[in-house]
Structure formats: C-alpha cells, structure tokens
Design an enzyme around this catalytic site. Sequence first.
Site, short mmCIF file in Angstrom:
data_model
loop_
_atom_site.label_atom_id
_atom_site.label_comp_id
_atom_site.label_asym_id
_atom_site.label_seq_id
_atom_site.Cartn_x
_atom_site.Cartn_y
_atom_site.Cartn_z
N GLY A 1 0.82 -1.20 0.00
CA GLY A 1 0.00 0.00 0.00
C GLY A 1 0.85 1.25 0.00
N SER A 2 1.99 1.20 0.66
CA SER A 2 2.91 2.34 0.67
C SER A 2 3.41 2.63 -0.74
CB SER A 2 4.09 2.07 1.60
OG SER A 2 3.64 1.85 2.92
N ASP B 1 -7.31 1.62 4.61
CA ASP B 1 -7.98 1.12 5.81
C ASP B 1 -9.48 0.96 5.63
OD1 ASP B 1 -5.54 1.20 7.04
OD2 ASP B 1 -5.95 2.96 8.26
N SER C 1 -4.19 -1.16 0.51
CA SER C 1 -3.16 -2.04 1.05
C SER C 1 -3.72 -3.44 1.24
CB SER C 1 -2.64 -1.52 2.39
OG SER C 1 -1.75 -2.47 2.98
N HIS D 1 -5.09 -5.65 6.88
CA HIS D 1 -6.16 -4.97 6.17
C HIS D 1 -7.31 -5.90 5.78
CE1 HIS D 1 -2.95 -1.93 5.99
NE2 HIS D 1 -3.96 -1.10 6.07
N ASN E 1 10.69 -0.79 -9.65
CA ASN E 1 10.10 -2.12 -9.81
C ASN E 1 9.29 -2.38 -8.55
OD1 ASN E 1 9.36 -4.74 -10.16
ND2 ASN E 1 11.41 -5.60 -10.17
#
Length: 445
Positions: free
Chosen positions: A82-83, A190, A211, A216, A284
Amino acid sequence: MIDREDLIRSIREYHEQQAAPPFVPGVTEIQSSGACLDADDKTALAEAALDMRIAGGALAHRFETSFARKLGMRKARLTNSGSSANLLAITALTAPELGEARLRPGDEVITCAAGFPTTVNPILQNGLVPVFVDIDEHTYNATPESIAAAIGPRTRAVALAHTLGNPFPVAEVAELCGAHEMFLVEDNCDAVGSSYRDRPTGTFGDLSTVSFYPAHHVTTGEGGCVLTDSLALARIVKSLRDWGRDCWCEPGESNRCGRRFGYQLGGLPYGYDHKYIYSHIGYNLKATDLQAALGLSQLAKLDDFVIARRRNWTRLREGLDGAAHLRLPEPTPGADPSWFGFALTVAPDAPFDRYAMVTFLESRRIATRSLFAGNLLRHPAYAAVPHRISGDLTVSDHVADHTFWIGVYPGITDEMTDYMISSIREFVATHTRSPSPTSSAEDSR
C-alpha cells in the site's frame, strides 16, 4: 506418482485438522488486526506454487480486473505494498503527459498530520510541500471546511486517508477539488468496503490506493493497489511500477502493440526495441502471481469480512457507551464504514492517562495501537521537512497524547469483544472509584 488433486485435497484436510485453540481470557492474545485465512486460501497458494507462479502474470492481471470490478473502477494496478501504491499515485500526478495540470516541485498537497506516514511521504519524496490540516475530534478525519481554508496559490492536490475505515466527507472534498482544479488522491488502505452516500470509498478520487497487508480487509501477504477511472493515469502508474518503461506488454508478452520495433522515441534510433524504451523514471514495485492467487481467494470473502468488522465495532460501541472519561468514535454522517479499528480517547481531565490504560489492557493480552503517527510533525524524521500548517493541529496533538485503538477484525469473536468491554469498564471503574468516607476523614488529618 503423486496426484496433484490428492495433494491439494491433503492440504485442505491438513488445514481442517488444525483446530483453533479455545479462547482463554488473559492468556489468549486478542490481536488488534490480522489476516483471516482458511483452507481455500492455502489451496490457492499451493496451486500457484505448484504452477511456479513466482512472478507477476496471468493471476495478477485477473486479480487486478476482479478487484477493479468489485469497487466499480476501470483500472487497478497491483503493487507490492500500500505504501508503494501511494508513492505511485502521487508520482503519477507529476508525469509530463499531464501537461500544465501536472504537479511540479514546490506545489502544495493538502493532507493530515494525524495519520500513517506513507500517505505523506510520497508528497515529500516528489519535492512537493505538504499542507497539514487538523482533524475532527469525533471522526478523526479532516473536514471540507479545514481543507477549503488551507487552499493557497500553489495548492494543487489533496491526499487523505479514511481514518480507521471511517470515510472522510469525500464527496464534498471531491467537489471542492473539482472547483479548484486540484487532484484528489484517496488513500483507501484502511477502508475497503466502506461507503459514503451509498458510493464505495476509493471511487471518488482521481486515484485511490489500497493495502493488502495482513492487517487490512483482504490480504495478499505484502501487497497493494492503485485504482483509477482514467486510462491515461492507469498507463502512467503501470509504467512507473514497471521500471518506467514505455511498453505496456504484460510479463511474458513481447508485442502486444504490434509494432515492437516500429517506434522512434527520444534520441533513440527508429526500431529500437520498445520493451527497453523508458518514458518515466520508475521503479520495480510489482507483485507476484503467488500474492494474486491469495488475493483472489480473499476477495471472495470480502463481503463477509466487512459484515464481521461492522458487527464487532457495533458490539464495542454499545458495550462501552457511557463509560466515564472516554470519548468513543463516531461514524462520519452519511458514511457506512468498514471499520479497521475502534478508537478510544482518554479525556484530559480523567483520573488516569492513556499510558496507564494501555498498560492495563496489554497486561490482559488485549493488543492496542496508537492512532498511527498521532501528529507526524512531532516525530524526529519530520522535524525539518518543508511544510505548511493551516490553522492549528490541536486535535492532532490531543490524539498523539490521548488516543489509541483496539481491534475489530473478523478473527475477533463475540467472547473476545465482551472480554475487551469488561476489561475496559473494570479499569475505568477502578480508577474513578470515589474514596470511602473513612479514607477521606483519615486523609484530612
């Protein structure tokens, strides 16, 4: 010879033989979050492993299509976290293809100080300036009013998360962004399954992110996703994710466009292999088919997961209603949250503090978590970053000092929830008990 179907059947039988141990109050840990994995998940992973699906391919593409359809979006791009999804979303808005609309170094992006760092980090990593607004003390989200007040001459975008699954007023924020020609990046990590005004969160922004970390709503282990209705943005995200290359072939393909050796781009000679032409400074950040196989299995259970999260949150809310010195969370008006956690804020004048309460709950094996960064600007990493604050961050500071949350994920049973309720009420009662008349008389001597 070992039969494949017998092997898969054995994995399912193995899972079914692993009975979950009974819940023992004070002994069994009640996690704040976690993945709910069943026999279907294990066999899905085993099938992909037997096929040696060790890179991104057909299953990743299938999961992207299925997940986009589930949320009602045109395109989804699977990524490794998710980041990374947030990084790709913000970076895509700086792409030259967007012309005059693209974000440039020094442009401002409105966001919250009270949240998870990776909503904010891509703003800084792209040379942009975060503008921090405060949050509402009941919903833990920014408001349209605070965002409107923060808009300045160089404000070009808004990037916000739906805190603990509770939607911010995203329709109003999207309308505000449209009126001021600003992009909206909707961090939906979230809040998968949440809705606002009967429309799924993650469908309002120019780009939204998800995420799939085990904490999650559905998991691929590590993993994330960028979603958009814009084909142009989807292509930019894909390029950035896949080394920055101009080619849009899927892994294992060589000539989807039909003219692999028919391009002349940049300063390269005509006919240079399109698979090795780069139009962006990329990364990547791809995911694998192994992750996608798990994601497809999990996605089939999403609706049930959302029901369980709402049930657990409601049980906590009703069980703790009226508890002294605690502010309980409230859903945003017009929202139907798919809750990520249950927030509790200790009143400043309470006869106990958050530390004491958290220590007590942890001793009872009830896991607690802070409301992410609390106030990001109070952390060492952000002490000297370029930024602007609109108004003040009073509630964000209050959250940093007084707020924590406990779990509502589907692996929590009614018995566990009731134990959390009784433990919290016991702590509050013990610490607010009035002294006896005898004790008061002795104390006055």
